[in-house]
Design a protein around this motif. Structure first.
Motif, PDB file in Angstrom:
ATOM      1  N   VAL A  93      19.853  26.546  19.168  1.00 50.93           N
ATOM      2  CA  VAL A  93      20.024  27.050  20.531  1.00 50.93           C
ATOM      3  C   VAL A  93      18.789  27.844  20.955  1.00 50.93           C
ATOM      4  N   VAL A  94      18.467  27.783  22.232  1.00 50.83           N
ATOM      5  CA  VAL A  94      17.342  28.565  22.749  1.00 50.83           C
ATOM      6  C   VAL A  94      17.721  30.041  22.667  1.00 50.83           C
ATOM      7  N   PRO A  95      16.919  30.867  21.993  1.00 49.84           N
ATOM      8  CA  PRO A  95      17.296  32.265  21.792  1.00 49.84           C
ATOM      9  C   PRO A  95      17.263  33.063  23.091  1.00 49.84           C
ATOM     10  N   THR A  96      18.139  34.058  23.155  1.00 48.87           N
ATOM     11  CA  THR A  96      18.260  34.929  24.317  1.00 48.87           C
ATOM     12  C   THR A  96      17.572  36.260  24.050  1.00 48.87           C
ATOM     13  N   VAL A  97      16.718  36.684  24.967  1.00 52.45           N
ATOM     14  CA  VAL A  97      16.097  37.997  24.816  1.00 52.45           C
ATOM     15  C   VAL A  97      17.074  39.062  25.309  1.00 52.45           C
ATOM     16  N   ASP A  98      17.105  40.176  24.586  1.00 50.46           N
ATOM     17  CA  ASP A  98      17.896  41.321  25.031  1.00 50.46           C
ATOM     18  C   ASP A  98      17.217  41.883  26.273  1.00 50.46           C
ATOM     19  N   LYS A  99      17.891  41.822  27.405  1.00 53.92           N
ATOM     20  CA  LYS A  99      17.288  42.274  28.662  1.00 53.92           C
ATOM     21  C   LYS A  99      16.850  43.739  28.580  1.00 53.92           C
ATOM     22  N   GLY A 100      17.574  44.524  27.792  1.00 53.00           N
ATOM     23  CA  GLY A 100      17.201  45.929  27.642  1.00 53.00           C
ATOM     24  C   GLY A 100      15.812  46.100  27.054  1.00 53.00           C
ATOM     25  N   SER A 101      15.389  45.151  26.233  1.00 52.86           N
ATOM     26  CA  SER A 101      14.089  45.263  25.576  1.00 52.86           C
ATOM     27  C   SER A 101      12.927  45.011  26.527  1.00 52.86           C
ATOM     28  N   LEU A 102      13.247  44.573  27.745  1.00 54.41           N
ATOM     29  CA  LEU A 102      12.208  44.355  28.752  1.00 54.41           C
ATOM     30  C   LEU A 102      12.104  45.522  29.727  1.00 54.41           C
ATOM     31  N   ALA A 103      12.897  46.566  29.509  1.00 51.44           N
ATOM     32  CA  ALA A 103      12.908  47.720  30.404  1.00 51.44           C
ATOM     33  C   ALA A 103      11.638  48.556  30.221  1.00 51.44           C
ATOM     34  N   PRO A 104      11.153  49.167  31.297  1.00 53.68           N
ATOM     35  CA  PRO A 104       9.929  49.979  31.215  1.00 53.68           C
ATOM     36  C   PRO A 104       9.992  51.078  30.157  1.00 53.68           C
ATOM     37  N   GLU A 105      11.174  51.706  30.001  1.00 54.04           N
ATOM     38  CA  GLU A 105      11.266  52.831  29.062  1.00 54.04           C
ATOM     39  C   GLU A 105      11.075  52.418  27.603  1.00 54.04           C
ATOM     40  N   PHE A 106      11.205  51.125  27.321  1.00 54.23           N
ATOM     41  CA  PHE A 106      10.987  50.649  25.954  1.00 54.23           C
ATOM     42  C   PHE A 106       9.624  49.985  25.776  1.00 54.23           C
ATOM     43  N   ASN A 107       8.809  50.014  26.833  1.00 52.19           N
ATOM     44  CA  ASN A 107       7.511  49.335  26.774  1.00 52.19           C
ATOM     45  C   ASN A 107       6.375  50.201  27.315  1.00 52.19           C
ATOM     46  N   GLY A 108       6.585  51.520  27.280  1.00 54.20           N
ATOM     47  CA  GLY A 108       5.539  52.430  27.709  1.00 54.20           C
ATOM     48  C   GLY A 108       5.271  52.422  29.195  1.00 54.20           C
ATOM     49  N   GLY A 109       6.256  52.006  29.983  1.00 58.51           N
ATOM     50  CA  GLY A 109       6.101  51.981  31.430  1.00 58.51           C
ATOM     51  C   GLY A 109       6.184  50.577  31.998  1.00 58.51           C
ATOM     52  N   GLN A 110       6.115  50.471  33.313  1.00 54.91           N
ATOM     53  CA  GLN A 110       6.282  49.184  33.976  1.00 54.91           C
ATOM     54  C   GLN A 110       5.171  48.194  33.633  1.00 54.91           C
ATOM     55  N   GLU A 111       3.948  48.684  33.518  1.00 53.58           N
ATOM     56  CA  GLU A 111       2.836  47.787  33.190  1.00 53.58           C
ATOM     57  C   GLU A 111       3.054  47.131  31.829  1.00 53.58           C
ATOM     58  N   GLY A 112       3.489  47.938  30.860  1.00 49.39           N
ATOM     59  CA  GLY A 112       3.765  47.391  29.537  1.00 49.39           C
ATOM     60  C   GLY A 112       4.924  46.424  29.562  1.00 49.39           C
ATOM     61  N   ALA A 113       5.953  46.742  30.340  1.00 50.89           N
ATOM     62  CA  ALA A 113       7.107  45.856  30.452  1.00 50.89           C
ATOM     63  C   ALA A 113       6.710  44.521  31.064  1.00 50.89           C
TER      64      ALA A 113
END
Length: 231
Positions: free
Chosen positions: A53-73
């Motif tokens: 099956v095509v894997p699903t990304v956890d949408k939470g892991s794309l949030a700015p707070e988990f990627n050092g801000g919006q640019e990182g996200a």
């Protein structure tokens, strides 16, 4: 160069203790950072999931707070979208371990749902461990180790030094009291020698051909350790 097997969860949720489904999947950074490191070093990547099956990304892991801000996200989201291998996974049932120089398991809560009890994944882990191939597992990915049992019922990773997402981190993330079980506790019950560093900080443990990382921040340094073993 060689080919590295990426084993990802096929789950898009994690069933909590009360039976509700918490949306999940794989954690973006834990796939993107190692993928970029492996490709930059000249290696190929093949993605495998339960049933293909095509894997699903956890949408939470794309949030700015988990990627050092919006640019990182935005960067992580763009990098993820460019990984063609994620769109065309093979089934775990079709994995020929001899075709791969190393094996890598990213995390996210998805592995808690499916890989923790997936016998095919468990067999791949046992065979990879026994073969001496570099094997790297990060964050919640070590949930898959719980299915890696030998014929006598013992866990193949018993006695190995291992790290993974800690019970303390799960508590700080606000999910420990809702979880049906906690990863660190279950790994200790399986007989591993659990090691942990500071919560949320990079922490990697190397024991023989096994490399484990504690949390998302550990994904990049874990990839570096795996590459050292392939050099």
């Amino acid at each position: 160069m060689s080919t590295i097997l990426f084993v990802l969860t096929g789950a898009d949720h994690w069933t909590l203790a009360d039976g509700t489904e918490h949306p999940s999947g794989f954690w973006a950074e834990e796939a993107v950072a190692p993928y970029e490191a492996f490709k930059a070093a000249g290696h190929d990547v093949v993605v495998a999931t339960p049933g293909g099956v095509v894997p699903t990304v956890d949408k939470g892991s794309l949030a700015p707070e988990f990627n050092g801000g919006q640019e990182g996200a935005d960067r992580v989201a763009a990098a993820l979208a460019s990984i063609d291998e994620l769109k065309h996974p093979i089934s775990l049932d079709d994995v020929d371990l001899d075709a791969y120089a190393a094996v890598f398991y990213p995390g996210g809560h998805g592995p808690m749902e499916d890989l923790s009890a997936d016998r095919t994944s468990g067999r791949i882990l046992v065979d990879a461990l026994d073969s001496g191939k570099p094997l790297a597992v990060v964050c919640h990915g070590p949930a898959a180790m719980l299915a890696a049992t030998r014929a006598d019922g013992t866990n193949a990773f018993a006695g190995y030094e291992v790290t993974a997402f800690t019970d303390a981190e799960e508590t700080q993330a606000g999910l420990a009291d809702k979880a049906p079980w906690l990863l660190e506790s279950r790994l200790v019950e399986a007989g591993v020698a659990f090691r942990s560093g500071e919560a949320w900080a990079p922490f990697v443990v190397v024991d023989r051909n096994l490399v484990t990382g504690q949390n998302p921040a550990s994904a990049a340094p874990l990839a570096d350790e795996l590459l050292k073993k392939l050099a």
